[in-house]
Scaffold this active site. Structure first.
Site, short mmCIF file in Angstrom:
data_model
loop_
_atom_site.label_atom_id
_atom_site.label_comp_id
_atom_site.label_asym_id
_atom_site.label_seq_id
_atom_site.Cartn_x
_atom_site.Cartn_y
_atom_site.Cartn_z
N LYS A 334 0.84 -1.21 0.00
CA LYS A 334 0.00 0.00 0.00
C LYS A 334 0.88 1.26 0.00
CE LYS A 334 -3.07 0.51 3.51
NZ LYS A 334 -3.08 1.84 4.16
N SER A 335 1.88 1.30 0.86
CA SER A 335 2.73 2.50 0.95
C SER A 335 3.41 2.78 -0.38
CB SER A 335 3.80 2.31 2.02
OG SER A 335 3.21 2.21 3.28
N ARG A 339 2.89 6.04 -3.20
CA ARG A 339 4.01 6.87 -3.62
C ARG A 339 4.25 6.78 -5.12
NH1 ARG A 339 4.35 5.58 1.64
NH2 ARG A 339 5.69 6.77 3.07
N GLY A 407 -5.06 7.75 5.70
CA GLY A 407 -4.19 8.72 6.36
C GLY A 407 -2.96 9.00 5.51
N ARG A 435 -8.68 11.87 12.71
CA ARG A 435 -7.26 11.57 12.98
C ARG A 435 -6.42 12.85 13.02
NH1 ARG A 435 -5.51 6.54 9.41
NH2 ARG A 435 -3.66 6.73 10.74
N GLN A 482 5.03 8.96 7.54
CA GLN A 482 4.08 9.84 6.83
C GLN A 482 4.52 11.29 6.96
OE1 GLN A 482 0.21 8.85 8.41
NE2 GLN A 482 0.03 7.04 7.11
N ASP A 628 2.05 -1.36 11.64
CA ASP A 628 0.74 -1.76 11.12
C ASP A 628 0.41 -3.23 11.41
OD1 ASP A 628 0.31 0.75 10.11
OD2 ASP A 628 1.12 0.28 8.13
N LYS A 655 -4.61 5.19 14.97
CA LYS A 655 -4.64 4.61 13.62
C LYS A 655 -6.10 4.63 13.14
CE LYS A 655 -0.31 3.88 12.87
NZ LYS A 655 0.34 4.64 11.81
N ARG A 700 -7.56 -3.76 9.58
CA ARG A 700 -6.58 -4.69 10.19
C ARG A 700 -7.14 -5.39 11.43
NH1 ARG A 700 -2.60 -3.86 6.67
NH2 ARG A 700 -2.04 -1.72 6.14
C1 S3P Z 1 2.73 4.73 6.30
C2 S3P Z 1 3.36 5.00 7.48
C3 S3P Z 1 2.87 4.51 8.78
C4 S3P Z 1 1.84 3.41 8.63
C5 S3P Z 1 0.84 3.73 7.57
C6 S3P Z 1 1.53 3.91 6.24
C7 S3P Z 1 3.32 5.28 5.05
O1 S3P Z 1 2.27 5.58 9.48
O2 S3P Z 1 1.20 3.18 9.85
O3 S3P Z 1 -0.10 2.68 7.45
O4 S3P Z 1 2.97 4.78 3.97
O5 S3P Z 1 4.14 6.18 5.13
P1 S3P Z 1 3.18 6.57 10.40
O6 S3P Z 1 4.25 7.02 9.54
O7 S3P Z 1 2.26 7.68 10.80
O8 S3P Z 1 3.59 5.75 11.55
#
Ligand code: S3P
Length: 749
Positions: A334-335, A339, A407, A435, A482, A628, A655, A700
């Site tokens: 996902k991350s 990006r 988020g 959030r 993030q 996560d 979260k 989750r």
């Molecule tokens: C993420 C960073 C994490 C993670 C989120 C995805 C990202 O959050 O919990 O699901 O893709 O950069 P934090 O950076 O706020 O811990």
């Protein structure tokens, strides 16, 4: 038609249908079948039509014209005019002559302006008893023999009442339509005619024109012999009744000409693009149109889903006795997916992404960039092509950008958007709207960004266009990828060198991907630095399987005797492998095989085998690296011998849900001793019972408790699991394929 004591009394006394074509005959048939009137009377000039209708049992009585029966009609009687549009005028004259003002009159013509004009001419005003209507249903078949009593089920019927239309007449007509299964809406006459010109009338004329053109070309038999699916799909409606469509074309001339002009201009440009081999223009138009068509399809599906989800909830029921065995590949990370769209969009040239996660979160990011004018093809089985617009090429979206539950989308985008020349607003669903956003808004403000949260620091985020951001050197108070990524993205647009220092390592996908796009950044220990003014060059990205999704199956195998699973092509970036480190420390057998690097990210196949687990104190150094995966890890802890203790993880409270509380509540319901603390949890391993637990709308949490079902003594029902689609839409299918006994149950709220 005799009344029977066990059927409800019909609302209508006499239902008179004038004109027994497809629509008229279908109304008669639907009303007869559902016993909506004491008498259904058909009127047609052709005696053969009346005979057929009587024989088929769709009318009870017949008449050759209104003057024969008009005098017998009164209140509770309804006359429906079902003749071609241009004949409505003469039928209305008969109504004027033969019907008293208590009889309700309606029509079904596809154009409403011309009908209102006719009625006003004849009566001198629009009479209270007249309710103009239009069922948006039909078929290319026509005549009384095409009658279909289900023709209107689920279709829209638009009524265009006048201010003076009588309430009782309007409700009688609306009731008839809803009784035959239609969805009734009301609309102004002009709106109706404009909308129908574009969505119904024009497509018919295009179909007629195409078939006519092809039919007049050379040997038409040859042409039609080779005309396949596309031709058939596009021209089905060219088999419709010519009289009806001539009438519509003439009755709705001005609205039709407006939209026809627009299409013709578009067509001429398209011709020009084909003539000059302008492939870019073609891709642009076709992609935009395809996306709009898909969006329309989704709206249609969504409409049903939304209607469904108002009253229904999706629960998972997991029964004991399953296992986790076999090979599987979970969906893309996902991350990295987020990006890839963000950087691909502001790069120059094309970026081809494979393995993109088609979950709601990453799709929210994708849609946001489409809204800002980026041409993005796909996703099509994980393949997405982004036509980058360059650093300065994003356009004002003209509406709030919807980030759904995500988020990551909101926080990363806030940085990217802070340096654009236009204003934006970022909004999200209920969970995202609660959030914390000051973690990004504060440092962005120190860069000079004009960014505003709601009073309590939550979304919506309002960002004012600003081309003069200043670089900062930021010491992050919390370990957050993030926040780090947000500031690096803002740094691309800020004057000077932006640096971010992190208190503990967090995922570094942004840094790796920036390098992959050819952007110079410096990484030294815990500090990342970049300068603005560079350029990102479109590239290829292979998104590995998401270790966060794989984690559920690692735990599934780890807790279930006899399990042995191979998770393929999983991203094992050192900043993400906390879950592997923690599970290994608990005694799980995990082997990383076939280690390789794909597009700058380490990847491996991961084998996980069952073992007896022991409780541990989770090292705080692993918290950010497994942030996560804790819901899944807590299930392993519940199955371990002894106590597992987590500290330093207060971040879990903000979260998608408060994951400490949500997991502790669910575990307690299942008979596991769990003690939440401010920054963690203590779990005492034991026997997992059975029961109903809540997901708190958190994907989750839902998946973690589903996995717990493998070791439960009875069924576990996890309530409200719709949000699993944000990160892992195929979870139930994949889980079932490796041996979990998991079923989706839909319940009424
Ligand atoms: C993420 C960073 C994490 C993670 C989120 C995805 C990202 O959050 O919990 O699901 O893709 O950069 P934090 O950076 O706020 O811990």
């Amino acid at each position: 038609m005799p009344d029977s004591s066990d059927t409800p009394k019909p609302t209508l006394n006499q239902l008179v249908i004038i004109g027994l074509g497809l629509i008229g005959a279908s109304i008669a048939s639907a009303a007869s079948k559902r016993r909506l009137a004491r008498k259904v009377i058909g009127i047609s000039r052709r005696s053969s039509t009346l005979e057929l209708a009587l024989e088929a049992g769709i009318i009870d009585y017949s008449a050759s014209s209104l003057d024969v029966i008009g005098g017998n009609l009164g209140s509770d009687d309804l006359v429906v005019i079902c003749v071609p549009t241009l004949t409505v005028n003469s039928v209305l004259q008969e109504c004027h002559l033969h019907l008293n003002n208590e009889v309700t009159i309606t029509d079904v013509a596809s154009v409403k302006g011309s009908v209102i004009e006719a009625v006003t001419q004849i009566y001198g005003f629009v009479p209270e008893q007249f309710v103009p209507g239009h069922p948006i249903a039909g078929s290319e078949r026509n005549g009384v023999t095409a009658a279909d009593h289900d023709l209107f089920t689920g279709h829209r019927v638009v009524l265009t009442p006048d201010l003076k239309t009588g309430e009782e007449h309007l409700s009688l007509v609306a009731k008839l339509w809803s009784d035959v299964g239609a969805l009734v809406s009301t609309m102004a006459v002009e709106d109706h005619d404009e909308i129908l010109a574009a969505t119904s009338h024009l497509p018919h004329f295009l179909a007629y024109s195409l078939v006519d053109t092809l039919a007049s070309m050379g040997d038409k038999n040859e042409i039609f012999k080779f005309a396949a699916g596309g031709f058939r799909d596009f021209t089905r409606i060219a088999a419709s009744d010519p009289v009806m469509w001539r009438d519509i074309a003439l009755a709705n001339r001005s609205s039709i000409l407006d939209v026809l002009d627009k299409v013709m201009i578009n067509f001429v440009t398209l011709r020009g693009a084909i003539a000059s081999a302008n492939g870019e223009y073609l891709i642009d138009v076709f992609t935009r149109a395809r996306d709009a068509r898909n969006y329309f399809g989704k709206l249609e599906e969504g409409k049903e889903l939304r209607e469904y989800s108002v009253t229904k909830t999706t629960n998972f029921r997991v029964s004991p006795g399953g296992h986790a065995r076999g090979h599987l590949r979970v969906p893309g990370d996902k991350s990295i997916s987020h990006r890839s769209i963000m950087l691909g969009s502001i790069a120059t040239g094309m970026t081809e992404i494979n393995g993109f996660l088609e979950g709601e979160d990453s799709l929210a990011t994708l849609q946001a960039f489409r809204d800002m004018g980026v041409l993005i093809e796909g996703p099509d089985q994980g393949r997405v092509v982004v036509h980058g617009v360059g650093m300065q090429g994003l356009k004002d979206p003209q509406k709030a950008l919807y980030m759904g539950n995500s988020g990551t989308s909101m926080r990363l985008l806030s940085g990217l958007l802070a340096g654009q020349g236009f204003d934006t607003e970022l909004i999200g669903d209920d969970s995202l709207s609660s959030r914390p956003m000051t973690r990004v808004a504060n440092p962005l403000s120190s860069m000079g960004a004009l960014i505003f949260t709601a009073e309590d620091g939550t979304p919506p985020l309002k960002i004012k266009g600003n081309n003069s951001l200043k670089a900062i050197d930021y010491d992050m108070p919390l370990a957050s990828a993030q926040v780090k990524s947000c500031l690096l993205l803002a740094g691309l647009y800020a004057q000077g060198e932006t640096s971010v220092t992190e208190p503990a390592p967090t995922r570094d996908h942004t840094e790796r991907m920036l390098k992959g796009f050819g952007y110079g950044i410096k990484v030294a220990d815990n500090k990342v630095t970049l300068d603005s003014g560079g350029e990102l060059k479109g590239t290829r990205i292979d998104v590995p399987a998401d270790i966060s999704s794989a984690a559920f199956f690692m735990v599934a195998a780890a807790i279930t005797p006899g399990s042995d699973i191979m998770l393929e092509h999983v991203g094992v970036n050192p900043t993400r492998i906390g879950v592997i480190n923690i599970l290994r420390q608990m005694g799980v057998m995990i082997t990383l095989m076939n280690k390789r690097e794909v597009g700058g990210e380490p990847v491996a196949d991961i084998r996980v085998q069952y073992a007896e687990l022991k409780g541990i104190d989770i090292p705080e150094s692993q918290v950010a690296l497994a942030i996560d995966e804790f819901p899944a890890i807590f299930i392993a802890a519940a199955c371990a011998d002894g106590v597992t203790c987590l500290t330093g993880a207060e971040e879990l409270r903000v979260k998608e849900s408060d994951r400490i509380q949500a997991m502790s509540d669910g575990l307690s319901i299942l008979g596991i001793e769990a003690e939440p603390t401010l920054d963690g949890i203590k779990i005492i391993g034991g026997k997992i019972g059975s029961g109903r637990v809540l997901s708190h709308h958190d994907h989750r949490i839902a998946m973690a408790f589903s996995v717990a079902g493998l070791r439960a003594q009875g069924d576990i029902i996890v309530e409200d699991c719709g949000n699993v689609a944000t990160s892992f839409p195929s979870f139930v299918d994949i889980a079932s394929s490796v041996g979990l006994n998991i079923n989706i149950e839909v319940s009424n709220d």
